[in-house]
Every structure is written in C-alpha cells, then in structure tokens.
Design a protein around this motif. Structure first.
Motif, PDB file in Angstrom:
ATOM      1  N   VAL A 121       0.846  -1.198   0.000  1.00 48.60           N
ATOM      2  CA  VAL A 121       0.000   0.000   0.000  1.00 48.60           C
ATOM      3  C   VAL A 121       0.882   1.248   0.000  1.00 48.60           C
ATOM      4  CG1 VAL A 121      -1.770   1.283   1.249  1.00 48.60           C
ATOM      5  CG2 VAL A 121      -1.847  -1.227   1.208  1.00 48.60           C
ATOM      6  N   PHE A 122       1.903   1.250   0.852  1.00 42.87           N
ATOM      7  CA  PHE A 122       2.796   2.405   0.943  1.00 42.87           C
ATOM      8  C   PHE A 122       3.602   2.591  -0.343  1.00 42.87           C
ATOM      9  CE2 PHE A 122       6.855   4.332   2.597  1.00 42.87           C
ATOM     10  CZ  PHE A 122       6.316   5.593   2.823  1.00 42.87           C
ATOM     11  N   THR A 123       4.101   1.482  -0.913  1.00 39.96           N
ATOM     12  CA  THR A 123       4.877   1.606  -2.154  1.00 39.96           C
ATOM     13  C   THR A 123       3.995   2.068  -3.312  1.00 39.96           C
ATOM     14  OG1 THR A 123       4.592  -0.757  -2.605  1.00 39.96           O
ATOM     15  CG2 THR A 123       6.602  -0.100  -1.481  1.00 39.96           C
ATOM     16  N   THR A 124       2.739   1.633  -3.330  1.00 45.33           N
ATOM     17  CA  THR A 124       1.812   2.094  -4.371  1.00 45.33           C
ATOM     18  C   THR A 124       1.554   3.585  -4.222  1.00 45.33           C
ATOM     19  OG1 THR A 124       0.732  -0.069  -4.505  1.00 45.33           O
ATOM     20  CG2 THR A 124      -0.519   1.819  -5.318  1.00 45.33           C
ATOM     21  N   TYR A 125       1.376   4.032  -2.987  1.00 40.62           N
ATOM     22  CA  TYR A 125       1.170   5.460  -2.725  1.00 40.62           C
ATOM     23  C   TYR A 125       2.357   6.285  -3.225  1.00 40.62           C
ATOM     24  CZ  TYR A 125       0.940   9.747   0.073  1.00 40.62           C
ATOM     25  OH  TYR A 125       0.938  11.058   0.480  1.00 40.62           O
ATOM     26  N   ARG A 126       3.567   5.858  -2.890  1.00 40.95           N
ATOM     27  CA  ARG A 126       4.759   6.591  -3.325  1.00 40.95           C
ATOM     28  C   ARG A 126       4.884   6.595  -4.840  1.00 40.95           C
ATOM     29  NH1 ARG A 126       9.991   4.585  -0.204  1.00 40.95           N
ATOM     30  NH2 ARG A 126       9.303   2.711  -1.275  1.00 40.95           N
ATOM     31  N   THR A 127       4.580   5.455  -5.453  1.00 38.58           N
ATOM     32  CA  THR A 127       4.682   5.354  -6.911  1.00 38.58           C
ATOM     33  C   THR A 127       3.697   6.296  -7.596  1.00 38.58           C
ATOM     34  OG1 THR A 127       5.381   3.040  -6.759  1.00 38.58           O
ATOM     35  CG2 THR A 127       4.524   3.790  -8.889  1.00 38.58           C
ATOM     36  N   LEU A 128       2.494   6.389  -7.060  1.00 34.07           N
ATOM     37  CA  LEU A 128       1.463   7.221  -7.671  1.00 34.07           C
ATOM     38  C   LEU A 128       1.783   8.711  -7.569  1.00 34.07           C
ATOM     39  CD1 LEU A 128      -1.710   5.312  -6.469  1.00 34.07           C
ATOM     40  CD2 LEU A 128      -0.974   5.612  -8.847  1.00 34.07           C
ATOM     41  N   LEU A 129       2.625   9.081  -6.613  1.00 36.73           N
ATOM     42  CA  LEU A 129       3.015  10.481  -6.493  1.00 36.73           C
ATOM     43  C   LEU A 129       4.064  10.885  -7.527  1.00 36.73           C
ATOM     44  CD1 LEU A 129       3.188  10.949  -2.605  1.00 36.73           C
ATOM     45  CD2 LEU A 129       1.473  11.877  -4.184  1.00 36.73           C
ATOM     46  N   ALA A 130       4.683   9.877  -8.161  1.00 39.91           N
ATOM     47  CA  ALA A 130       5.688  10.152  -9.189  1.00 39.91           C
ATOM     48  C   ALA A 130       5.017  10.236 -10.559  1.00 39.91           C
ATOM     49  CB  ALA A 130       6.750   9.058  -9.184  1.00 39.91           C
ATOM     50  N   ARG A 131       5.668  10.901 -11.474  1.00 42.37           N
ATOM     51  CA  ARG A 131       5.119  11.004 -12.824  1.00 42.37           C
ATOM     52  C   ARG A 131       5.273   9.687 -13.562  1.00 42.37           C
ATOM     53  NH1 ARG A 131       6.145  16.620 -15.961  1.00 42.37           N
ATOM     54  NH2 ARG A 131       4.955  17.965 -14.572  1.00 42.37           N
ATOM     55  N   LEU A 178      -5.650  -1.847  -6.314  1.00 42.56           N
ATOM     56  CA  LEU A 178      -5.021  -1.229  -5.151  1.00 42.56           C
ATOM     57  C   LEU A 178      -4.743   0.243  -5.404  1.00 42.56           C
ATOM     58  CD1 LEU A 178      -3.717  -1.293  -2.376  1.00 42.56           C
ATOM     59  CD2 LEU A 178      -1.633  -2.209  -3.441  1.00 42.56           C
ATOM     60  N   ALA A 179      -4.243   0.565  -6.595  1.00 46.14           N
ATOM     61  CA  ALA A 179      -3.950   1.959  -6.923  1.00 46.14           C
ATOM     62  C   ALA A 179      -5.218   2.809  -6.869  1.00 46.14           C
ATOM     63  CB  ALA A 179      -3.306   2.042  -8.302  1.00 46.14           C
ATOM     64  N   ALA A 180      -6.325   2.273  -7.364  1.00 49.72           N
ATOM     65  CA  ALA A 180      -7.585   3.018  -7.345  1.00 49.72           C
ATOM     66  C   ALA A 180      -8.035   3.295  -5.916  1.00 49.72           C
ATOM     67  CB  ALA A 180      -8.657   2.248  -8.110  1.00 49.72           C
ATOM     68  N   TRP A 181      -7.861   2.312  -5.031  1.00 42.92           N
ATOM     69  CA  TRP A 181      -8.223   2.510  -3.622  1.00 42.92           C
ATOM     70  C   TRP A 181      -7.351   3.579  -2.976  1.00 42.92           C
ATOM     71  CZ3 TRP A 181      -8.013  -3.433  -2.413  1.00 42.92           C
ATOM     72  CH2 TRP A 181      -9.095  -4.054  -3.038  1.00 42.92           C
ATOM     73  N   VAL A 182      -6.058   3.547  -3.289  1.00 44.97           N
ATOM     74  CA  VAL A 182      -5.140   4.529  -2.708  1.00 44.97           C
ATOM     75  C   VAL A 182      -5.503   5.928  -3.188  1.00 44.97           C
ATOM     76  CG1 VAL A 182      -2.739   5.331  -2.684  1.00 44.97           C
ATOM     77  CG2 VAL A 182      -3.240   2.891  -2.387  1.00 44.97           C
ATOM     78  N   VAL A 183      -5.763   6.080  -4.476  1.00 46.23           N
ATOM     79  CA  VAL A 183      -6.128   7.384  -5.026  1.00 46.23           C
ATOM     80  C   VAL A 183      -7.404   7.909  -4.360  1.00 46.23           C
ATOM     81  CG1 VAL A 183      -6.929   8.598  -7.088  1.00 46.23           C
ATOM     82  CG2 VAL A 183      -4.978   7.037  -7.233  1.00 46.23           C
ATOM     83  N   GLU A 184      -8.390   7.025  -4.247  1.00 44.75           N
ATOM     84  CA  GLU A 184      -9.673   7.419  -3.674  1.00 44.75           C
ATOM     85  C   GLU A 184      -9.536   7.900  -2.226  1.00 44.75           C
ATOM     86  OE1 GLU A 184     -13.952   5.276  -2.618  1.00 44.75           O
ATOM     87  OE2 GLU A 184     -12.617   4.383  -4.111  1.00 44.75           O
ATOM     88  N   SER A 185      -8.573   7.313  -1.500  1.00 46.64           N
ATOM     89  CA  SER A 185      -8.424   7.622  -0.073  1.00 46.64           C
ATOM     90  C   SER A 185      -7.424   8.732   0.212  1.00 46.64           C
ATOM     91  CB  SER A 185      -7.976   6.356   0.679  1.00 46.64           C
ATOM     92  OG  SER A 185      -8.878   5.294   0.466  1.00 46.64           O
TER      93      SER A 185
END
Length: 199
Positions: A121-131, A178-185
C-alpha cells in the motif's frame, strides 16, 4: 530482519517459527547466508521445540507456488520459481515429515498500519506520487490485515490439528485495484494518475 523463532504467549508450550529475510533479490545474491537464515535456523528452532513437546507453527508464504494460475489451495503441488520459494518448500517438507504437533501457515501480503517501505500500500502510494506511474492489471495478490493473520495463527497455535493452512484474504486484488483505492483515499488524489500495464 527476523533471525530466529519467537514464542507466542499462549498455553504452556507453543512456538511460532518465522524465517527470516523475505527479499528474493537478497536471497538470490546471498545463497549461503540466506540458507542459514531461512532454512537452518527455522529447522533447528522447530526441532528443539518439538523435542521439548511444544506445538510448532511454521510461517511460510505464497512463494512456494509459481503464481501462473493463482487461486491455489492447500492441496496444490508446490512449484517455486525463486530460491526463496525453494527454501520455503524445503523447510515445509522437513516439518511435515516430523513427529509431534505442528502446523504450516502460508500467507500472502500482510499489511500493518506502519509506514513500512516494503508494504504494497505504501509503495503504491509513493509510486502514484511520481510522474508516469503504471500499474499492472494482470498482477494479482492478496492483502490481509496483519492483525487478522495474527488472530488466525493464534487460533491454530491453540488447537491440536496438524496440517497445512492458507491464511489470506479473498478475493485477490490487482495492482490497478489497489492503486484506485489509494487514489480514492488520498488527499493528493488530484496529483495522482494511474497508467495501466501488463506483466
């Protein structure tokens, strides 16, 4: 890194045997050291516990399978593709051939509430913050709250049944789920964009 066994505080005699270093890359690059940590130490701890009359709970993982089909049950044959997976299988087979009271628990991703750098979850969050973040649509895995996994292990430790158990949430999720859940939250949702890919 967990390097030995630790005791579950229940009944008079129960021990939970955890191997070790779970980074497949490190295991591959350090075959001798990883064998000491992932095979020799857990087997030695289990042997001493069984000899003393304790019940042993071995923590294993989904790495004993190749991951091609998914949806594996306890009846499926193992087919590891990594050295880590082969080490896990070796320890499992040795324990399952041993007398005494034991159980083998296979888990998937266990997620706690800390900022663990290896938490998906944390690695997905960090990845989504990158371009240019891209997530695999066809890579599926299980995500289980660590407290639920711990509860299941404690219940097995308090029973007398020998055998093999898969402890994981259902259904499995994909990287894009998982990425969609992270974005939503996330409060940074407007800065996150999900690119889709296949593995």
């Amino acid at each position: 890194k967990q390097k030995t066994a630790y005791e579950i505080p229940k009944r008079d005699w129960s021990s939970d045997v955890c191997s070790s270093d779970l980074d497949p890359g490190w295991v591959y690059e350090n075959p001798d050291a990883s064998r000491t940590l992932n095979v020799d130490a857990p087997l030695a701890a289990a042997a001493r516990a069984l000899e003393a009359g304790a019940r042993v709970i071995l923590i294993s993982s989904e790495s004993v399978f190749d991951g091609v089909r998914g949806g594996y049950s306890e009846a499926d044959l193992t087919a590891p593709t990594t050295l880590l997976g082969r080490q896990k299988v070796e320890v499992e087979e040795a324990l399952r051939a041993a007398p005494g009271s034991w159980a083998v628990v296979r888990t998937g991703w266990n997620v706690g509430w800390e900022k663990d750098p290896r938490c998906p979850v944390f690695t997905t969050y960090r990845t989504l913050l990158a371009r240019g973040a891209r997530m695999a649509e066809d890579h599926q895995f299980t995500l289980t709250d660590a407290s639920d996994t711990a509860t299941a292990i404690l219940r097995l430790a308090d029973s007398d049944e020998r055998g093999l158990w898969h402890v994981a949430s259902t259904p499995p999720v994909s990287r894009t789920d998982l990425a969609a859940w992270v974005v939503e939250s996330s409060r940074h949702r407007h800065d996150m964009k999900i690119g889709r890919a296949h593995v």
